[in-house]
Write an enzyme that holds these catalytic residues in place. Structure first.
Site, short mmCIF file in Angstrom:
data_model
loop_
_atom_site.label_atom_id
_atom_site.label_comp_id
_atom_site.label_asym_id
_atom_site.label_seq_id
_atom_site.Cartn_x
_atom_site.Cartn_y
_atom_site.Cartn_z
N HIS A 103 30.40 45.94 24.12
CA HIS A 103 29.62 45.35 25.21
C HIS A 103 28.11 45.62 25.08
O HIS A 103 27.38 45.43 26.04
CB HIS A 103 30.11 45.84 26.58
N GLU A 121 35.40 31.06 24.84
CA GLU A 121 34.05 30.90 24.31
C GLU A 121 33.94 29.83 23.23
O GLU A 121 32.97 29.07 23.19
CB GLU A 121 33.53 32.23 23.76
C1 LIG Z 1 35.81 37.46 25.39
C2 LIG Z 1 35.31 37.96 26.67
N1 LIG Z 1 34.68 37.10 27.49
C3 LIG Z 1 34.20 37.51 28.66
C4 LIG Z 1 34.34 38.82 29.04
C5 LIG Z 1 33.77 39.29 30.38
N2 LIG Z 1 34.84 39.70 31.24
C6 LIG Z 1 35.17 40.99 31.41
S1 LIG Z 1 36.49 41.18 32.42
C7 LIG Z 1 36.57 39.52 32.68
C8 LIG Z 1 37.59 38.95 33.62
C9 LIG Z 1 38.94 39.21 33.16
O1 LIG Z 1 39.82 38.68 34.07
P1 LIG Z 1 41.36 38.93 33.94
O2 LIG Z 1 41.80 38.64 32.55
O3 LIG Z 1 42.02 38.16 35.01
O4 LIG Z 1 41.54 40.50 34.14
P2 LIG Z 1 41.25 41.33 35.44
O5 LIG Z 1 39.86 41.84 35.36
O6 LIG Z 1 41.50 40.48 36.62
O7 LIG Z 1 42.22 42.47 35.36
C10 LIG Z 1 35.60 38.85 31.98
C11 LIG Z 1 35.45 37.39 31.99
C12 LIG Z 1 34.97 39.69 28.15
N3 LIG Z 1 35.11 40.96 28.41
N4 LIG Z 1 35.47 39.22 26.98
#
Ligand SMILES: Cc1ncc(C[n+]2csc(CCOP(=O)(O)OP(=O)(O)O)c2C)c(N)n1
Ligand SMILES: Cc1ncc(C[n+]2csc(CCOP(=O)(O)OP(=O)(O)O)c2C)c(N)n1
Ligand SMILES: [Mg+2]
Ligand SMILES: [Mg+2]
Lengths: 370, 329, 370, 329
Positions: free
Chosen positions: A137, A68
């Site tokens: 959230h 971000e």
């Molecule tokens: C700082 C932040 N930015 C965006 C999000 C929205 N978000 C929630 S889960 C996610 C994807 C996470 O991907 P990954 O780290 O690969 O974990 P996975 O869900 O695949 O286990 C995002 C972008 C968040 N929770 N926190």
């Protein structure tokens, strides 16, 4: 609504109005583009970026890594080089990460260099309340952004205003934090089909009244309207409801004029109470319309706790129309009496009220997408 | 993988069996929650680990109760693998007072500090530096505890990941970074977010060694984690383990989502054919560590425990209003 | 001062009191340590960490990379594992970088997990005003931290209170943002030699009065005292000055009781006016002591602009005793009249006043270290 | 370095001379400001680049006026090298209305967008992602502009550095990261903050190539920057240049500071013996690009320009009060 000329056009939903604002802004100015986590994915930020993506493709609507702060800096740089980036955060909670670029850079670049440059970025900041989103959230962080000079903070409550204000934000030369409450996404209302802008810094009286003013923002406007209807029907209390539309700049005149007329003020906000946006509105009036005030100023806002997820706790946590009703009653019927803290309001009573007024808005329990 | 695995020899049989029990339990939890979720009684966003269970099990089997573990939004497997109580997990999903976080935290904020599961954050990369902080404390306190943080492939995009590698390396802190690289962040493919698929190398310029292992091979993970944990206990500093794996269900929620179009059914099926539970089960069966009968006994027992947990959760009371104010300052 | 028992001990300076609090906290509890950029360097954060470093060495007083967010997370983790970290930021401006760890993690960890864990960290946040520090090195961000539930915000104005409150912060179980205004560092005052704590959440009346209340914080307390002395001498106006000492928790009772007595309130803050700390104090009184108010509530705070560096602009930018004097005069002499915006106050007049009262405090132009 | 340098051949003589003029000008500015600062008329913290001038000059000599440059708290050299007006710089330090930022910005916030110097931030690493943003804009606009950001060795510790490398690499953006590694951040040695002194390698795992050059050798920097700029203009993506150099004066302010104890006089003297101005001057003299007479003519001219700038600054009016409100929204 209120003072705005009510266009007779078709009704669309809040999220569709955002989508339309994107598409029309991008049509009008090829320098406009959208970036952010998930803006080009199949769900397209609750649908708001789908159409733009379909029309303009990956070049102008693109996904970003989860970074971000840097992506905000990237938007600032692009803006300095003549672009007009729109950056989207599916939850404003993630924006704590980019406070440095927003507050030390975007907010300051114009004034810090004596006005040499401008940073026309629009940052969509979505408030995620609903379905147990919980402490990280569902925050509603407008007060933080409003405190820092150099940022505009816009927070529309209707499809009509969200389109006009988003287009104005994208067209303007200042960084704008554009706060959208997800609970509004399904609300429908009349929206002109063509492009238009609304002035940032102008609120609107959405319901006239003489006994008390409720100054509200975003989702709280709807609670205020429900409260006003109920107060009228039940007790003959005439509430004037103001939709502030933006917190920075704030439409001081509109608020002050209304309070000068009604002599009473309740401020309704979607964020925390202490050191929140509602405090500023209250302080403004206590400073500049004091002599017109007939009763204490009440604030209806979140208690100073981070949001719980359990459904029972969520119901107590969030204030609603009933809290506004009780705040107005207190100052209209018996000016000066101590107000009951919101979270002490009884759950049962609250539930009854919510059922009663549920027909007034299309509100329904949020069941996803998450 | 289907051959006799020499590494089996070096692992005590009870550890092998415990790991099997645990991976079956975690799979069961995921599948049962997915079944129950549409009832809409669990009113919080739920991120399931179905397909990725081996990572949690293989890593945590190397940890002591007093070692520290942290996780992210997708935290059920890590909570259970570190020893968190199943029924308190389920109760938390149902928002009940008996939940591990009293119904306040929900699915993304499980915690069981009594067994060293120190919490999960739904902010991507949020617990990476926090886990390092516990490692710093261990060093300052002269203890040989190890800290582990589990995170997804998107977390390495947040700068705090690199900041943490830098400091952990500088101070040789006993912290293990475990990345579950499931190729996607929500609906976004890794290569739409990173120039190349090489997460395990990201520590190199910080002098943090890394390995990449098959995230569906429990034994491979166990071995990699063992080495990392040993290093840490000897005071040799941090380690990065990338586990290549795959999420079967949608990013958040109980369903399959290949129909959305961001990934194909073929891709999913390829990975499902490499189910981490089946792979491990097969190895144990082939090597005589488990019998068919053990397998069904365990399945039955785990199934019953799960039902008991669901019952417990459903029957538990909601927190009362006063609860909301209880832990405030 | 005021209600506190005035100890008869030796006088030391504000920065020395901080240093002493560090050393004594570390002596009493071996789990206390200090980390931050430059805490172990030859200048030792304006001298405040030198003694601790000398006594306890690199193990318990150590430098960090420039990585505010991660080092905050590191402090949180250490706290979860039983340590009591003190983290130091030579400028609170750098803390925008660590808002995520502070607000999404430190602030929430206790409540979010139903009270299972505590995060006893103390974050020293220095306000750098002086010598053209400008927009990114002189901000005073207490309002942001005060808005987020789960953080305590302490902001002492005297050597006595800074020692007692810093020791209390380190001893307590909550995350504390401990805001120190650098202009106070050279102020001397009586400070007990042994360890002691003061309760966080209690303010102090530092000067009694009956005509108006000035509720002030940190450096603004001194401006308030200067203003009170002048108002008394020149016009016989009796001002009660409250040192709030902490913003979260806020000593509501103290403020309300004073306003109930005086009927008039001026709030003096070191941060920006809009959506700032002063708004909360004003809103509190407009809600809970409205019926006692005889005049509008005034706020003396920074104009909503990022700080300039030019010496002429700096002088106009920062409000001082004179602005408090004029705010009090307005509400005491002619309640209800519109207040003149601070930045319209004339520079010449201001300079004259500052000369006049300069003997009241040891204030002098800041010439470094930077 | 004192031998005939083959690289000289490939660089036009006028470029070589312009670079000399510039490095002398920047050195003069630093030294004169250091002399004047104790008068206490420049009332803002000043970070001098004396000893590090070659980096700014060698990089910017490869840039066009419409290329973008950003900098940090230590920005005078970069402002001048990119073509910013000297007298408006000095006026800014004096807080005057005629300053390049109207007296609002001060020493750490110089800007001259009319020549592509887009600003400086006093937040460590602050302009790294912003510079990348201008590069993104160039790509979107179909232009072949290049963006450069100058920063210190501490800036690589901020996560935004890595986040930026990741995205710049992902999108092949024309941005050049120039790190002036002067071994210290304020009073803190690099090895107290980073596990190893290898900044140029930090881009590797992000697939951003890097080189390490002698930061006191103007020609070496020029060559490295040329290659990086060419790559960028050809659309081949970002580049990282680490320049090893040394700050002669105190971190902030005009004096020497070896007496503080964090670094030794010997270390300083070793570096002063490798003065970037003298090294370059010698090469040009030895190769007949400059004569002794040129050197003194230039010294004289630069000296006069500097005095003129100081006079201009001192005589300029302060901004008036209304100025404070002018650029507010
Ligand atoms: C700082 C932040 N930015 C965006 C999000 C929205 N978000 C929630 S889960 C996610 C994807 C996470 O991907 P990954 O780290 O690969 O974990 P996975 O869900 O695949 O286990 C995002 C972008 C968040 N929770 N926190
Ligand atoms: C985010 C942030 N943290 C801390 C500081 C305080 N600070 C100012 S300069 C500096 C050192 C910078 O060192 P380096 O990047 O090596 O640049 P140099 O001063 O050596 O040119 C620090 C830590 C800052 N300005 N910004
Ligand atoms: Mg993933
Ligand atoms: Mg340096």
């Amino acid at each position: 609504m209120g003072k705005d000329k009510k266009p007779k056009e078709r009704e669309i939903k809040y999220w569709q109005a955002i989508s339309e604002a994107h598409v029309q802004s991008m049509e009008r100015n090829e320098r406009v583009f959208i970036m952010g986590i998930g803006v080009d994915d199949p769900k397209g930020i609750f649908g708001t970026t789908l159409e733009a993506y379909k029309k303009f493709g990956k070049k102008r609507v693109f996904d970003t890594p989860v970074a971000e702060n840097t992506m905000t800096g990237c938007a600032i740089g692009a803006a300095l080089a003549g672009m007009r980036p729109v950056m989207v955060h599916a939850r404003n909670d993630f924006m704590y990460y980019c406070m440095d670029q927003l507050c030390n850079h975007a907010a300051k670049w114009h004034h810090m260099f004596g006005g040499l440059m401008t940073v026309p970025i629009t940052v969509r900041a979505i408030v995620g309340r609903g379905w147990g989103q919980g402490s990280q959230h569902s925050q509603s962080l407008q007060a933080l952004f409003s405190h820092v000079p150099g940022l505009k903070v816009v927070m529309p409550s209707t499809p009509y205003s969200v389109k006009g204000l988003l287009m104005a934000s994208i067209e303007g030369d200042s960084p704008v934090i554009f706060v959208e409450h997800r609970r509004l996404y399904d609300y429908a209302g009349p929206v002109p089909e063509g492009p238009y802008t609304l002035p940032i810094g102008k609120g609107a009286v959405v319901r006239m009244g003489k006994d008390a003013t409720v100054a509200a923002i975003s989702y709280a406007v709807w609670d205020a309207i429900k409260a006003a209807v109920a107060l009228k029907e039940e007790g003959g209390i005439d509430v004037e409801v103001i939709d502030l539309r933006s917190l920075k700049p704030l439409d001081e005149e509109l608020i002050l004029n209304s309070v000068k007329k009604t002599g009473r003020l309740v401020v309704a906000d979607t964020g925390w109470k202490s050191y929140g946006a509602s405090a500023e509105i209250s302080a403004l009036v206590a400073e500049k319309a004091f002599e017109y005030l007939k009763a204490p100023i009440q604030r209806v806002a979140l208690p100073d706790i981070s949001a719980p997820t359990s459904v029972t706790l969520e119901k107590v946590f969030y204030p609603g129309a009933m809290d506004i009703i009780s705040a107005v009653r207190q100052i209209v019927q018996k000016g000066g009496e101590k107000s009951v803290p919101l979270f002490e309001s009884s759950l049962t009573a609250k539930t009854v009220y919510e059922r009663e007024f549920s027909s007034l808005a299309q509100e329904k329990e949020f069941l996803g997408p998450f | 993988m289907k051959k006799k695995d020499p590494s089996l020899k070096s692992i005590p049989a009870n550890v092998l069996r415990d790991m099997y029990y645990m991976i079956v339990k975690i799979r069961k939890e995921g599948e049962r929650i997915a079944e129950l979720y549409p009832e809409q009684e669990m009113r919080c966003p739920i991120h399931l680990s179905i397909g990725q269970e081996a990572v949690a099990v293989g890593v945590c089997a190397n940890l002591r109760k007093d070692d520290y573990v942290f996780s992210s939004h997708r935290c059920h497997a890590h909570y259970l693998a570190k020893g968190g109580e199943l029924r308190r997990l389920v109760a938390e999903l149902y928002g009940k007072k008996t939940g591990c976080a009293g119904g306040v935290g929900g699915s993304m904020h499980l915690a069981a500090p009594e067994v060293g599961f120190m919490g999960a954050s739904s902010i991507v990369a949020g617990t990476i530096p926090i886990a390092m902080g516990t490692a710093l404390a261990s060093v300052m306190q002269g203890s040989d505890r190890v800290s582990v943080t589990f995170f997804g492939d998107a977390a390495v995009e947040e700068g705090t990941f690199h900041e943490t590698l830098n400091f952990a390396s500088l101070k040789s802190l006993p912290v293990i970074f475990v990345c579950e690289n499931n190729l996607y962040a929500t609906h976004s493919h890794l290569l739409a977010r990173q120039p190349t698929n090489n997460i395990f190398e990201r520590g190199e310029s910080h002098r943090v060694p890394g390995v990449c292992v098959d995230g569906n091979d429990l034994l491979a993970i166990y071995q990699a984690a063992k080495e990392a944990v040993d290093r840490c206990r000897r005071g040799q500093g941090p380690f990065l383990i990338e586990c290549k794996t795959y999420r079967w269900r949608e990013h958040v929620g109980p369903y399959y989502d290949y129909d959305l179009g961001y990934r194909s059914k073929e891709e999913l099926e390829k990975w499902m054919a490499r189910c981490p539970v089946s792979i491990y089960e097969k190895v144990l069966l082939e090597n005589g560590i488990l019998s068919r009968k053990d397998v069904s006994t365990i399945a039955k027992e785990v199934g019953e425990k799960m039902e008991e947990a669901v019952r417990f959760a459903k029957e538990s009371p909601f927190p009362d209003e006063a609860e909301l104010l209880k832990d405030v300052y």
